[in-house]
Design a protein around this motif. Sequence first.
Motif, PDB file in Angstrom:
ATOM      1  N   VAL A  83       0.838  -1.197   0.000  1.00 19.59           N
ATOM      2  CA  VAL A  83       0.000   0.000   0.000  1.00 19.59           C
ATOM      3  C   VAL A  83       0.871   1.244   0.000  1.00 19.59           C
ATOM      4  O   VAL A  83       1.701   1.448   0.903  1.00 19.59           O
ATOM      5  N   LYS A  84       0.703   2.071  -1.027  1.00 22.37           N
ATOM      6  CA  LYS A  84       1.302   3.399  -1.070  1.00 22.37           C
ATOM      7  C   LYS A  84       0.262   4.417  -0.607  1.00 22.37           C
ATOM      8  O   LYS A  84      -0.943   4.208  -0.755  1.00 22.37           O
ATOM      9  N   GLY A  85       0.745   5.552  -0.112  1.00 24.47           N
ATOM     10  CA  GLY A  85      -0.147   6.621   0.301  1.00 24.47           C
ATOM     11  C   GLY A  85      -0.326   6.650   1.803  1.00 24.47           C
ATOM     12  O   GLY A  85      -0.109   5.660   2.506  1.00 24.47           O
ATOM     13  N   HIS A  86      -0.723   7.808   2.296  1.00 28.44           N
ATOM     14  CA  HIS A  86      -0.894   8.004   3.735  1.00 28.44           C
ATOM     15  C   HIS A  86      -2.357   7.806   4.118  1.00 28.44           C
ATOM     16  O   HIS A  86      -3.266   8.074   3.345  1.00 28.44           O
ATOM     17  N   GLY A  87      -2.569   7.333   5.334  1.00 28.51           N
ATOM     18  CA  GLY A  87      -3.920   7.147   5.840  1.00 28.51           C
ATOM     19  C   GLY A  87      -4.205   5.691   6.117  1.00 28.51           C
ATOM     20  O   GLY A  87      -3.981   4.834   5.267  1.00 28.51           O
ATOM     21  N   ASP A  88      -4.710   5.420   7.310  1.00 35.04           N
ATOM     22  CA  ASP A  88      -5.016   4.045   7.705  1.00 35.04           C
ATOM     23  C   ASP A  88      -6.359   3.579   7.172  1.00 35.04           C
ATOM     24  O   ASP A  88      -6.620   2.377   7.100  1.00 35.04           O
ATOM     25  N   THR A  89      -7.236   4.517   6.826  1.00 35.28           N
ATOM     26  CA  THR A  89      -8.577   4.137   6.378  1.00 35.28           C
ATOM     27  C   THR A  89      -8.813   4.427   4.905  1.00 35.28           C
ATOM     28  O   THR A  89      -9.679   3.797   4.288  1.00 35.28           O
ATOM     29  N   ALA A  90      -8.052   5.362   4.320  1.00 33.91           N
ATOM     30  CA  ALA A  90      -8.253   5.713   2.913  1.00 33.91           C
ATOM     31  C   ALA A  90      -6.992   6.335   2.344  1.00 33.91           C
ATOM     32  O   ALA A  90      -6.222   6.989   3.057  1.00 33.91           O
ATOM     33  N   VAL A  91      -6.776   6.114   1.018  1.00 37.13           N
ATOM     34  CA  VAL A  91      -5.691   6.759   0.282  1.00 37.13           C
ATOM     35  C   VAL A  91      -6.229   7.187  -1.077  1.00 37.13           C
ATOM     36  O   VAL A  91      -7.263   6.695  -1.539  1.00 37.13           O
ATOM     37  N   GLN A  92      -5.519   8.098  -1.716  1.00 35.85           N
ATOM     38  CA  GLN A  92      -5.925   8.582  -3.036  1.00 35.85           C
ATOM     39  C   GLN A  92      -4.912   8.127  -4.076  1.00 35.85           C
ATOM     40  O   GLN A  92      -3.723   8.405  -3.953  1.00 35.85           O
ATOM     41  N   TRP A  93      -5.375   7.395  -5.091  1.00 35.55           N
ATOM     42  CA  TRP A  93      -4.548   6.962  -6.217  1.00 35.55           C
ATOM     43  C   TRP A  93      -5.094   7.601  -7.481  1.00 35.55           C
ATOM     44  O   TRP A  93      -6.076   7.107  -8.049  1.00 35.55           O
ATOM     45  N   GLY A  94      -4.505   8.711  -7.915  1.00 31.70           N
ATOM     46  CA  GLY A  94      -5.027   9.404  -9.075  1.00 31.70           C
ATOM     47  C   GLY A  94      -6.461   9.822  -8.835  1.00 31.70           C
ATOM     48  O   GLY A  94      -6.768  10.513  -7.847  1.00 31.70           O
ATOM     49  N   SER A  95      -7.378   9.404  -9.711  1.00 28.54           N
ATOM     50  CA  SER A  95      -8.790   9.757  -9.555  1.00 28.54           C
ATOM     51  C   SER A  95      -9.547   8.775  -8.683  1.00 28.54           C
ATOM     52  O   SER A  95     -10.767   8.903  -8.510  1.00 28.54           O
ATOM     53  N   ILE A  96      -8.856   7.782  -8.123  1.00 27.44           N
ATOM     54  CA  ILE A  96      -9.517   6.723  -7.348  1.00 27.44           C
ATOM     55  C   ILE A  96      -9.277   6.914  -5.851  1.00 27.44           C
ATOM     56  O   ILE A  96      -8.138   7.049  -5.400  1.00 27.44           O
ATOM     57  N   THR A  97     -10.370   6.927  -5.105  1.00 23.52           N
ATOM     58  CA  THR A  97     -10.288   6.933  -3.648  1.00 23.52           C
ATOM     59  C   THR A  97     -10.396   5.487  -3.153  1.00 23.52           C
ATOM     60  O   THR A  97     -11.393   4.813  -3.412  1.00 23.52           O
ATOM     61  N   VAL A  98      -9.343   5.037  -2.490  1.00 23.71           N
ATOM     62  CA  VAL A  98      -9.303   3.684  -1.944  1.00 23.71           C
ATOM     63  C   VAL A  98      -9.631   3.752  -0.451  1.00 23.71           C
ATOM     64  O   VAL A  98      -9.007   4.516   0.289  1.00 23.71           O
ATOM     65  N   LYS A  99     -10.593   2.953  -0.026  1.00 19.71           N
ATOM     66  CA  LYS A  99     -10.910   2.843   1.387  1.00 19.71           C
ATOM     67  C   LYS A  99     -10.702   1.408   1.835  1.00 19.71           C
ATOM     68  O   LYS A  99     -10.994   0.469   1.089  1.00 19.71           O
ATOM     69  N   PHE A 100     -10.182   1.257   3.043  1.00 14.07           N
ATOM     70  CA  PHE A 100      -9.855  -0.064   3.573  1.00 14.07           C
ATOM     71  C   PHE A 100     -10.913  -0.496   4.579  1.00 14.07           C
ATOM     72  O   PHE A 100     -11.115   0.146   5.595  1.00 14.07           O
ATOM     73  N   GLU A 101     -11.568  -1.602   4.274  1.00  9.14           N
ATOM     74  CA  GLU A 101     -12.438  -2.223   5.276  1.00  9.14           C
ATOM     75  C   GLU A 101     -11.618  -3.127   6.188  1.00  9.14           C
ATOM     76  O   GLU A 101     -11.955  -3.303   7.358  1.00  9.14           O
ATOM     77  N   ASP A 102     -10.548  -3.725   5.633  1.00 10.33           N
ATOM     78  CA  ASP A 102      -9.585  -4.490   6.435  1.00 10.33           C
ATOM     79  C   ASP A 102      -8.305  -3.676   6.499  1.00 10.33           C
ATOM     80  O   ASP A 102      -7.692  -3.373   5.476  1.00 10.33           O
ATOM     81  N   LYS A 103      -7.893  -3.318   7.697  1.00  6.16           N
ATOM     82  CA  LYS A 103      -6.820  -2.350   7.897  1.00  6.16           C
ATOM     83  C   LYS A 103      -5.458  -2.909   7.488  1.00  6.16           C
ATOM     84  O   LYS A 103      -5.091  -4.023   7.860  1.00  6.16           O
ATOM     85  N   PRO A 104      -4.678  -2.149   6.710  1.00  6.25           N
ATOM     86  CA  PRO A 104      -3.311  -2.577   6.393  1.00  6.25           C
ATOM     87  C   PRO A 104      -2.419  -2.486   7.627  1.00  6.25           C
ATOM     88  O   PRO A 104      -2.708  -1.754   8.573  1.00  6.25           O
TER      89      PRO A 104
END
Length: 257
Positions: free
Chosen positions: A100-121
């Motif tokens: 996982v690249k990007g900051h945030g334990d619950t969500a990160v931004q990859w270009g136009s995509i917002t990634v949210k984690f239901e299972d925590k990295p």
Amino acid sequence: MPYAIVTVPVAPLRGTASHRSEMISQLLWGAAVSVIDTAPDGWVQVKNQYDGYMGWVTAAHLETIDEALFLEPATRYLPGWVNRVTMNGVPMLVPFGCLVKGHGDTAVQWGSITVKFEDKPVLLNNNNSVDVDALKAAAAQFLNTGYLWGGTSVFGVDCSGFTQNVFKLSGISLLRDAYQQAGQGQLVGFLQEAQLGDLAFFDNEEGRITHVGILLNDHEIIHSSGKVRIDAIDNEGIINTDTGVRTHRLRIIKRFF
């Protein structure tokens, strides 16, 4: 699209720009790539940031990212055999060990995509010391995964894809193929000196390294052969514990930590 990130659970990496072409490796969700070339029908030639492996993927499996995110080191990985995420609100299951690249334990931004984690990295091991119990536990996640030429995930994996992905979670970067990995690490003189986490390499009749596995001790090895399994090993090589048949000829042992 000079930089991109993989947005499907597992993306086939092919030798040429065709779905009929050999799958030479796979890119897991979250893998960053640099774009080398393009071809008709949406094919993109890429270079895997992690190990430098090159091949062709379909552009539908990628999202453009900026250089800053590409250069940012992955600091976490997904620890479940499968892990629940959403991308722009759409749910997805992705395999064990995705970085996982990007900051945030619950969500990160990859270009136009917002990634949210239901299972925590969880954090990668980046402290120069390897927890051998954690390495063994990571290897065990792959047990009974079917052998797949070019595979790199718990859904299907080849011998060097298995070792590479287990080691990356301990902060040790291995190259992609068995013969490349054999050129890394420090030589161990005898099997009797082996420790948990040493890699054993095996050759064919022409002397070419064709197989690799992780030693659990001086008489057991976990490796991908037919499926990920634990077999016996002696100074000559691997003995299938189910059949008693010798399957691989030992060439060298390497230590990485």
